[in-house]
Design a protein around this motif. Sequence first.
Motif, PDB file in Angstrom:
ATOM      1  N   LYS A   1       6.547  -0.373 -17.526  1.00  0.00           N
ATOM      2  CA  LYS A   1       5.236   0.188 -17.374  1.00  0.00           C
ATOM      3  C   LYS A   1       3.879   0.333 -15.916  1.00  0.00           C
ATOM      4  CE  LYS A   1       5.641  -1.297 -22.318  1.00  0.00           C
ATOM      5  NZ  LYS A   1       5.088  -2.283 -23.355  1.00  0.00           N
ATOM      6  N   TYR A   2       3.817   1.247 -15.187  1.00  0.00           N
ATOM      7  CA  TYR A   2       3.591   0.752 -14.400  1.00  0.00           C
ATOM      8  C   TYR A   2       2.838   2.332 -13.754  1.00  0.00           C
ATOM      9  CZ  TYR A   2       2.542  -0.201  -8.857  1.00  0.00           C
ATOM     10  OH  TYR A   2       2.090  -0.574  -7.951  1.00  0.00           O
ATOM     11  N   ASP A   3       1.824   2.522 -14.017  1.00  0.00           N
ATOM     12  CA  ASP A   3       1.087   4.179 -14.464  1.00  0.00           C
ATOM     13  C   ASP A   3       0.799   4.533 -12.716  1.00  0.00           C
ATOM     14  OD1 ASP A   3       1.904   4.400 -16.836  1.00  0.00           O
ATOM     15  OD2 ASP A   3      -0.452   3.894 -17.786  1.00  0.00           O
ATOM     16  N   ASN A   4       0.499   4.120 -12.399  1.00  0.00           N
ATOM     17  CA  ASN A   4       0.032   4.238 -10.355  1.00  0.00           C
ATOM     18  C   ASN A   4       0.861   3.509  -9.715  1.00  0.00           C
ATOM     19  OD1 ASN A   4      -2.407   4.153 -11.339  1.00  0.00           O
ATOM     20  ND2 ASN A   4      -2.816   2.601 -11.637  1.00  0.00           N
ATOM     21  N   MET A   5       2.271   3.516  -9.660  1.00  0.00           N
ATOM     22  CA  MET A   5       3.268   3.548  -9.094  1.00  0.00           C
ATOM     23  C   MET A   5       3.501   4.498  -7.764  1.00  0.00           C
ATOM     24  SD  MET A   5       7.680   2.488  -9.780  1.00  0.00           S
ATOM     25  CE  MET A   5       7.954   3.742 -10.308  1.00  0.00           C
ATOM     26  N   ILE A   6       3.528   5.580  -8.622  1.00  0.00           N
ATOM     27  CA  ILE A   6       3.722   6.469  -7.199  1.00  0.00           C
ATOM     28  C   ILE A   6       2.353   6.517  -6.521  1.00  0.00           C
ATOM     29  CG2 ILE A   6       3.485   9.339  -6.853  1.00  0.00           C
ATOM     30  CD1 ILE A   6       6.015   8.155  -7.878  1.00  0.00           C
ATOM     31  N   ARG A   7       1.446   6.345  -6.881  1.00  0.00           N
ATOM     32  CA  ARG A   7      -0.187   6.522  -6.151  1.00  0.00           C
ATOM     33  C   ARG A   7       0.007   5.173  -5.272  1.00  0.00           C
ATOM     34  NH1 ARG A   7      -4.714   4.115  -8.933  1.00  0.00           N
ATOM     35  NH2 ARG A   7      -3.641   1.979  -7.874  1.00  0.00           N
ATOM     36  N   ASP A   8       0.242   4.169  -5.856  1.00  0.00           N
ATOM     37  CA  ASP A   8       0.936   3.542  -4.732  1.00  0.00           C
ATOM     38  C   ASP A   8       1.597   3.567  -3.257  1.00  0.00           C
ATOM     39  OD1 ASP A   8      -1.423   1.623  -5.685  1.00  0.00           O
ATOM     40  OD2 ASP A   8      -0.060   0.839  -7.519  1.00  0.00           O
ATOM     41  N   LEU A   9       2.703   4.074  -4.054  1.00  0.00           N
ATOM     42  CA  LEU A   9       3.879   4.060  -3.083  1.00  0.00           C
ATOM     43  C   LEU A   9       2.734   5.144  -1.946  1.00  0.00           C
ATOM     44  CD1 LEU A   9       6.550   4.612  -5.295  1.00  0.00           C
ATOM     45  CD2 LEU A   9       6.399   3.230  -3.423  1.00  0.00           C
ATOM     46  N   GLU A  10       2.342   6.333  -2.464  1.00  0.00           N
ATOM     47  CA  GLU A  10       1.800   7.236  -1.300  1.00  0.00           C
ATOM     48  C   GLU A  10       0.448   6.484  -0.767  1.00  0.00           C
ATOM     49  OE1 GLU A  10      -0.047  10.107  -4.137  1.00  0.00           O
ATOM     50  OE2 GLU A  10       2.460  11.093  -3.642  1.00  0.00           O
ATOM     51  N   LYS A  11      -0.593   5.344  -1.291  1.00  0.00           N
ATOM     52  CA  LYS A  11      -1.398   4.880  -0.348  1.00  0.00           C
ATOM     53  C   LYS A  11      -0.573   3.456   0.582  1.00  0.00           C
ATOM     54  CE  LYS A  11      -3.581   1.766  -2.772  1.00  0.00           C
ATOM     55  NZ  LYS A  11      -4.540   0.528  -3.268  1.00  0.00           N
ATOM     56  N   VAL A  12       0.916   2.794   0.701  1.00  0.00           N
ATOM     57  CA  VAL A  12       0.924   2.677   1.350  1.00  0.00           C
ATOM     58  C   VAL A  12       1.709   2.831   2.117  1.00  0.00           C
ATOM     59  CG1 VAL A  12       3.227   0.631   1.846  1.00  0.00           C
ATOM     60  CG2 VAL A  12       1.065   0.062  -0.403  1.00  0.00           C
ATOM     61  N   LEU A  13       2.090   4.433   2.357  1.00  0.00           N
ATOM     62  CA  LEU A  13       2.881   4.812   3.186  1.00  0.00           C
ATOM     63  C   LEU A  13       1.859   5.569   4.253  1.00  0.00           C
ATOM     64  CD1 LEU A  13       5.622   7.381   1.442  1.00  0.00           C
ATOM     65  CD2 LEU A  13       5.916   5.365   3.334  1.00  0.00           C
ATOM     66  N   GLN A  14       0.252   5.822   3.610  1.00  0.00           N
ATOM     67  CA  GLN A  14      -0.209   6.584   4.641  1.00  0.00           C
ATOM     68  C   GLN A  14      -1.495   5.495   4.804  1.00  0.00           C
ATOM     69  OE1 GLN A  14      -3.494   8.578   1.972  1.00  0.00           O
ATOM     70  NE2 GLN A  14      -4.999   9.093   4.085  1.00  0.00           N
ATOM     71  N   TYR A  15      -1.217   4.308   4.760  1.00  0.00           N
ATOM     72  CA  TYR A  15      -2.320   3.229   5.671  1.00  0.00           C
ATOM     73  C   TYR A  15      -1.342   1.992   5.552  1.00  0.00           C
ATOM     74  CZ  TYR A  15      -5.988   5.388   3.101  1.00  0.00           C
ATOM     75  OH  TYR A  15      -7.194   6.545   2.792  1.00  0.00           O
ATOM     76  N   LEU A  16      -0.785   2.321   6.130  1.00  0.00           N
ATOM     77  CA  LEU A  16       1.077   1.537   6.033  1.00  0.00           C
ATOM     78  C   LEU A  16       0.353  -0.563   5.711  1.00  0.00           C
ATOM     79  CD1 LEU A  16       1.965   2.646   9.592  1.00  0.00           C
ATOM     80  CD2 LEU A  16       3.112   3.156   6.809  1.00  0.00           C
ATOM     81  N   THR A  17      -0.782  -0.649   4.578  1.00  0.00           N
ATOM     82  CA  THR A  17      -0.870  -1.457   4.081  1.00  0.00           C
ATOM     83  C   THR A  17       0.216  -2.002   2.482  1.00  0.00           C
ATOM     84  OG1 THR A  17      -3.137  -0.288   2.872  1.00  0.00           O
ATOM     85  CG2 THR A  17      -3.136  -1.698   4.951  1.00  0.00           C
ATOM     86  N   PRO A  18       0.146  -3.358   2.785  1.00  0.00           N
ATOM     87  CA  PRO A  18       1.185  -3.352   1.291  1.00  0.00           C
ATOM     88  C   PRO A  18      -0.197  -3.834   0.081  1.00  0.00           C
ATOM     89  CG  PRO A  18       1.478  -5.333   2.790  1.00  0.00           C
ATOM     90  CD  PRO A  18      -0.007  -4.482   3.268  1.00  0.00           C
ATOM     91  N   VAL A  19       0.868  -3.674  -0.567  1.00  0.00           N
ATOM     92  CA  VAL A  19       0.270  -3.014  -2.393  1.00  0.00           C
ATOM     93  C   VAL A  19       0.875  -4.475  -2.933  1.00  0.00           C
ATOM     94  CG1 VAL A  19      -0.515  -2.069  -4.423  1.00  0.00           C
ATOM     95  CG2 VAL A  19      -0.634  -1.366  -2.583  1.00  0.00           C
ATOM     96  N   GLU A  20       0.111  -5.125  -4.151  1.00  0.00           N
ATOM     97  CA  GLU A  20       0.392  -6.307  -4.497  1.00  0.00           C
ATOM     98  C   GLU A  20       0.257  -6.304  -6.056  1.00  0.00           C
ATOM     99  OE1 GLU A  20       1.973 -10.649  -5.009  1.00  0.00           O
ATOM    100  OE2 GLU A  20       1.455 -10.081  -3.071  1.00  0.00           O
ATOM    101  N   THR A  21       0.573  -5.993  -7.341  1.00  0.00           N
ATOM    102  CA  THR A  21      -0.066  -6.059  -8.555  1.00  0.00           C
ATOM    103  C   THR A  21       1.260  -6.609  -9.533  1.00  0.00           C
ATOM    104  OG1 THR A  21      -0.980  -4.295  -9.754  1.00  0.00           O
ATOM    105  CG2 THR A  21       1.293  -3.874  -9.056  1.00  0.00           C
ATOM    106  N   GLU A  22       0.443  -6.457 -11.026  1.00  0.00           N
ATOM    107  CA  GLU A  22       1.721  -7.359 -11.584  1.00  0.00           C
ATOM    108  C   GLU A  22       1.888  -5.990 -12.616  1.00  0.00           C
ATOM    109  OE1 GLU A  22      -1.049 -10.090 -14.108  1.00  0.00           O
ATOM    110  OE2 GLU A  22      -0.210 -11.903 -12.975  1.00  0.00           O
TER     111      GLU A  22
END
Length: 61
Positions: free
Chosen positions: A18-39
């Motif tokens: 149940k992760y509605d923002n997965m695609i958005r977070d993946l794109e953010k990591v690719l764009q800014y090269l910074t990790p994202v961590e969430t539950e």
Amino acid sequence: LIATDIGRPIRHVASNLKYDNMIRDLEKVLQYLTPVETEVQTDEGRWFNMRIIPYRTRDTF
């Protein structure tokens, strides 16, 4: 992921999360090269820490 997922667009891969923002977070990591961590929670109600980290090889510079 399973073997048949290799080469497929990530939007086409089935998930039990149940992760509605997965695609958005993946794109953010690719764009800014910074990790994202969430539950995230599975469809069965189990909780996990999700960490998305950038991965680069010499060919992707």
